[in-house]
Scaffold this active site. Structure first.
Site, mmCIF file in Angstrom:
data_model
loop_
_atom_site.group_PDB
_atom_site.id
_atom_site.type_symbol
_atom_site.label_atom_id
_atom_site.label_comp_id
_atom_site.label_asym_id
_atom_site.label_seq_id
_atom_site.Cartn_x
_atom_site.Cartn_y
_atom_site.Cartn_z
ATOM 1 N N THR A 244 76.782 27.765 18.569
ATOM 2 C CA THR A 244 75.739 28.182 17.630
ATOM 3 C C THR A 244 76.374 28.711 16.352
ATOM 4 O OG1 THR A 244 74.265 28.708 19.464
ATOM 5 C CG2 THR A 244 73.798 29.796 17.376
ATOM 6 N N THR B 158 79.329 27.054 11.497
ATOM 7 C CA THR B 158 80.581 26.313 11.695
ATOM 8 C C THR B 158 80.426 25.326 12.850
ATOM 9 O OG1 THR B 158 81.623 28.402 11.081
ATOM 10 C CG2 THR B 158 83.091 26.606 11.712
ATOM 11 N N GLY C 187 81.648 28.804 17.305
ATOM 12 C CA GLY C 187 82.165 29.657 16.221
ATOM 13 C C GLY C 187 82.476 31.060 16.698
ATOM 14 N N GLY D 56 74.749 35.387 15.680
ATOM 15 C CA GLY D 56 73.451 34.715 15.751
ATOM 16 C C GLY D 56 72.648 35.169 16.964
ATOM 17 N N GLU E 136 76.077 31.450 24.974
ATOM 18 C CA GLU E 136 77.372 30.902 24.528
ATOM 19 C C GLU E 136 78.455 31.241 25.544
ATOM 20 O OE1 GLU E 136 77.017 31.044 19.681
ATOM 21 O OE2 GLU E 136 77.449 32.894 20.714
HETATM 22 C C1 5RP Z 1 76.286 33.076 17.273
HETATM 23 C C2 5RP Z 1 77.747 33.152 17.059
HETATM 24 C C3 5RP Z 1 78.312 32.348 15.942
HETATM 25 O O1 5RP Z 1 79.195 31.413 16.465
HETATM 26 C C4 5RP Z 1 79.021 33.290 14.990
HETATM 27 O O2 5RP Z 1 78.086 34.228 14.503
HETATM 28 C C5 5RP Z 1 79.644 32.529 13.810
HETATM 29 O O3 5RP Z 1 78.654 31.955 13.009
HETATM 30 P P1 5RP Z 1 79.030 31.164 11.685
HETATM 31 O O4 5RP Z 1 79.833 29.975 12.086
HETATM 32 O O5 5RP Z 1 77.682 30.793 11.079
HETATM 33 O O6 5RP Z 1 79.797 32.091 10.775
HETATM 34 O O7 5RP Z 1 78.481 33.816 17.758
HETATM 35 O O8 5RP Z 1 75.864 33.954 18.276
#
Ligand code: 5RP
Length: 227
Positions: A32, A35, A87, A101, A107
């Protein structure tokens, strides 16, 4: 300070680098965030060119994107992932903080059960030592009690507020999220163990000793590190 475009390019490089590891027949844990979304888009392009793979999404968001780009989906009941691409909010010495997120509970299940877990980040996520607040998904009825337990452990918890409406952020599992500042985290394993035993915490965002590789995107390259 890097521009948002430059930062997104670095995220794309990292996501696409991880997607290059995908092979025909694989089951892929779909992380999620922005990235991981670049990796999902690259996998979708591979599927449209005939590659036969299946995805296991880690959130409503990654499920929606995977469906949009045509990745067939399965669940953990059907198969365990050969690889997961996800990510992180911060990376230090192979340990991750995740949950920006609010998807870290699902995850963690998908990433932990993958034969290989590839973490994709842009260079701004790399640190010498973890000091990012730790996201904690908490049962709604346990928020105050968990906050007390976190303060006893030296943390400063904040209930994550929704951006576009009054009230807290609610995860895909129906729970609020606390972000707990512990300052510098010298030993992520010790903190992770102490958070895991607090009743009411569904899952915390420390992913220690879980990633197999970090793909870190820079303005001109991707650094790949095995951990
Ligand atoms: C969601 C996450 C995401 O992987 C983390 O917040 C990184 O997000 P981004 O790639 O938008 O910076 O852990 O729960």
């Amino acid at each position: 300070m890097k521009s948002e475009n430059g930062r997104d390019d670095a995220k794309r490089r990292a996501g696409e680098s991880a997607a290059e590891l995908i092979e025909d027949g694989m089951v892929i844990g779909l992380g999620t965030g922005s990235t991981a979304a670049h990796a999902i888009q690259a996998i979708g392009r591979a599927v449209s060119e005939g590659m036969d793979v299946y995805g296991i999404p880690t959130s409503f968001q990654s499920r929606a994107l995977a469906r949009e780009v045509g990745i067939p989906l399965v669940t953990l009941d059907d198969a365990l992932p050969d690889i997961a691409i996800d990510g992180a909010d911060q990376v230090a010495d192979g340990a991750l903080v995740k949950g920006g997120g609010g998807a870290h509970a699902r995850e963690k299940v998908v990433d932990a059960h993958a034969a290989r877990f590839i973490c994709v980040v842009d260079e701004t996520k790399l640190a010498d030592v973890l000091n990012h607040p730790i996201p904690l998904e908490v049962l709604p009825s346990a928020v105050s009690a968990v906050e007390d337990s976190l303060r006893e452990r030296g943390g400063e918890p904040t209930l994550r507020a929704a951006e576009r409406k009054d009230g807290p952020v609610i995860t895909d599992n129906g729970n609020p999220v606390l972000d707990c500042d512990f300052g510098t985290i010298e030993d992520p394993d010790v903190l992770a163990a102490s958070l895991s035993v607090i009743p009411g915490i569904v899952e915390h965002g420390i992913f220690a000793a879980m990633a197999d590789e970090i793909h870190a995107g820079f303005s001109d390259r991707v650094d790949i590190r095995s951990v």
